[in-house]
Motif scaffolding. Structure first.
Motif, PDB file in Angstrom:
ATOM      1  N   SER A  29      36.362  47.394  36.643  1.00  0.00           N
ATOM      2  CA  SER A  29      37.186  47.422  35.436  1.00  0.00           C
ATOM      3  C   SER A  29      36.977  48.715  34.652  1.00  0.00           C
ATOM      4  O   SER A  29      37.888  49.188  33.977  1.00  0.00           O
TER       5      SER A  29
ATOM      6  N   THR B 167      39.022  40.968  36.519  1.00  0.00           N
ATOM      7  CA  THR B 167      39.350  41.727  37.732  1.00  0.00           C
ATOM      8  C   THR B 167      38.957  40.939  38.972  1.00  0.00           C
ATOM      9  O   THR B 167      39.699  40.912  39.964  1.00  0.00           O
TER      10      THR B 167
ATOM     11  N   LEU C 277      40.551  49.634  32.723  1.00  0.00           N
ATOM     12  CA  LEU C 277      40.749  48.455  31.876  1.00  0.00           C
ATOM     13  C   LEU C 277      39.821  48.467  30.664  1.00  0.00           C
ATOM     14  O   LEU C 277      40.219  48.077  29.568  1.00  0.00           O
TER      15      LEU C 277
ATOM     16  N   ALA D 234      41.615  38.095  39.230  1.00  0.00           N
ATOM     17  CA  ALA D 234      42.921  38.586  39.668  1.00  0.00           C
ATOM     18  C   ALA D 234      42.888  38.984  41.143  1.00  0.00           C
ATOM     19  O   ALA D 234      43.872  38.783  41.865  1.00  0.00           O
TER      20      ALA D 234
ATOM     21  N   SER E 151      46.557  47.592  39.239  1.00  0.00           N
ATOM     22  CA  SER E 151      47.826  46.863  39.181  1.00  0.00           C
ATOM     23  C   SER E 151      47.980  46.134  37.849  1.00  0.00           C
ATOM     24  O   SER E 151      49.101  45.886  37.392  1.00  0.00           O
ATOM     25  N   LEU E 152      46.851  45.782  37.220  1.00  0.00           N
ATOM     26  CA  LEU E 152      46.893  45.089  35.933  1.00  0.00           C
ATOM     27  C   LEU E 152      47.233  46.014  34.768  1.00  0.00           C
ATOM     28  O   LEU E 152      47.481  45.544  33.656  1.00  0.00           O
TER      29      LEU E 152
ATOM     30  N   TYR F 118      45.321  37.568  44.030  1.00  0.00           N
ATOM     31  CA  TYR F 118      46.048  38.388  44.991  1.00  0.00           C
ATOM     32  C   TYR F 118      45.712  37.951  46.425  1.00  0.00           C
ATOM     33  O   TYR F 118      46.600  37.842  47.274  1.00  0.00           O
TER      34      TYR F 118
ATOM     35  N   THR G 247      43.335  46.124  42.451  1.00  0.00           N
ATOM     36  CA  THR G 247      43.791  45.014  41.604  1.00  0.00           C
ATOM     37  C   THR G 247      43.759  45.411  40.135  1.00  0.00           C
ATOM     38  O   THR G 247      44.714  45.185  39.393  1.00  0.00           O
TER      39      THR G 247
END
Length: 440
Positions: free
Chosen positions: A187, A211, A192, A214, A249-250, A218, A246
């Motif tokens: 993260s 993370t 993030l 998520a 993508s967030l 996925y 991931t």
């Protein structure tokens, strides 16, 4: 090249699957041990008949396999013998009173069976299990399982049908591939943490490993897609999912803003970079979050706050105006919201078109009348401790079942069951494996 015997065996399994019900995604033309112990898994579960070999630990992998288990997949969790199994069993306090497993572990491991196998010395057992499973999920550092001949290239030779999902920190290629993956580190690297926290404060993580979770989401979706494709082709494949990708993508609009407009992101606390007002406000006894996502909603908010003239002020009339004059507007609203309790404001906004909600403590969350009404919390009987409570699946099907059925297993609870019922081992064989420290 697949050895002839393995290829013939695989072709026979594919033939058996094709003569079975076309609605069954799994490979099995027979009931699993869980199904024979009805009412645990039934035909109403969408993944009934699918068997998963779970070689994951910590959060992302177990979260993924728990979601699949909720939908009826039979999940066999492989744990490290003689060292306590999955590391999260020791992530406490708090711990369960009798089994001494952490309560953290209980959050992501329901509906599974646990068997304890030494991967260094028990790879032949893993091969046998892979031949009887549809999916293998693992979250080791890339290259680690290759040391035990348990990587995808080896497993596909003995189980060409296998869907092999690798969950890593940074993927299987690139300069970071060999780094261990942890939620807060990924993260940090993906940005993030840079965009989370108060405007004048330090970077902050989300209160849960978002993370990790998520990535598990996925992975579970990718596995379902691969199962569907295998129905068409009869062939397995490898799936790579990683925390860094991931996390990126967030970033959604934040990432898009940089890629397309060169805008560097900043921290906004609970506020929104592009919508005002859209944030939490201090009340007389806590905090309340308001979202006025349109000009009409802002006008309604102002009417309910008895400041209708503010909505017609040229500085606040449109969302663009409100974003440009954010500081002045937020200061005005802060002075108003702090005068009443969160409950009072919620009563005042009860029929409003704009969303509003109190910032609940965890106690308040679980005492909320709506949470109780939807029955999201489940109590499951535990093999050693009397019971354990879990938050059940958030997805509800109209024609299928998706449920919390069994408590998270104790370490190695199902070793004998799986070896005898699934692989046909005798009592003597199991005793010999224990003597050799291959299983616990």
């Amino acid at each position: 090249m697949i050895p002839n015997t393995a290829h013939l065996s695989y072709c026979l399994r594919v033939l058996l699957r094709r003569t079975a019900s076309p609605n069954v995604i799994g490979r099995h033309g027979f009931a699993t041990s869980s199904e024979s112990d009805a009412p645990t898994i039934t035909a109403a579960h969408p993944l009934s008949g699918v068997r998963i070999l779970d070689m994951t630990r910590i959060i992302s992998g177990p979260y993924c396999t728990m979601i699949l288990a909720d939908m009826g997949a039979e999940v066999i969790k492989i744990e490290r013998p003689f060292y306590g199994g999955d590391e999260t069993r020791k992530w406490g306090p708090p711990f369960l009173a009798q089994s001494k497993d952490s309560i953290y572990f209980q959050a992501v491991n329901r509906n599974k069976k646990s068997i304890a196998i030494n991967l260094k010395r028990g790879k032949e057992i893993i091969y046998e299990l892979a031949q009887k499973c549809d999916v293998l999920v693992e979250n080791y550092v890339p290259g680690k399982l290759a040391e035990y001949d348990l990587d995808y290239e080896q497993l596909r030779k003995v189980a060409p049908h296998i869907i092999y999902c690798s969950m890593t920190g940074y993927g299987s290629v690139g300069p970071y591939a060999k780094r261990p993956g942890y939620d807060v580190i990924a993260s940090s690297v993906c940005g993030l943490l840079h965009i989370t926290g108060e405007r004048a404060g330090q970077p902050s993580k989300v209160g849960v490993p978002v993370t990790d979770m998520a990535t598990g989401l996925y992975a579970h979706g990718a596995i379902l897609a691969a199962l569907l494709q295998r129905q068409r082709t009869g062939v397995g494949q490898k799936i790579d999912v990683d925390l860094l990708s991931t996390g990126m993508s967030l970033l959604i609009n934040v990432g898009s803003n940089y890629l397309n407009a060169g805008i560097e992101a900043q921290r906004w606390g609970t506020a929104h970079s592009s919508i005002v007002p859209y944030q939490s406000f201090k009340t007389a006894d806590g905090y309340l979050t308001i979202g006025a996502g349109s000009d009409d909603q802002f006008r309604e908010l102002c009417q309910l706050l008895q400041i209708a003239d503010i909505a017609e002020n040229a500085k606040f009339k449109t969302n663009k105006d409100r974003v440009n004059n954010r500081v002045e507007l937020i200061a005005l609203l802060e002075d108003i919201f702090v005068k009443k309790t969160s409950k009072s404001w919620m009563q005042q906004f009860e029929n409003a078109s704009f969303p509003a909600g109190p910032v609940n403590s965890i106690r308040e969350v679980f005492e909320d009348e709506h949470i109780k009404a939807i029955g999201l919390v489940k109590t499951l009987p535990h093999p050693r401790d009397e019971s354990v409570k879990v938050v059940g699946p958030p997805v509800v099907y109209s024609e299928s079942k998706n449920d919390a059925r069994t408590a998270p297993p104790t370490m190695g609870q199902h070793t004998d069951e799986v070896l005898t019922q699934l692989l046909g081992y005798s009592t003597e064989q199991i005793a010999e494996l224990r003597d050799k420290k291959i299983i616990e």
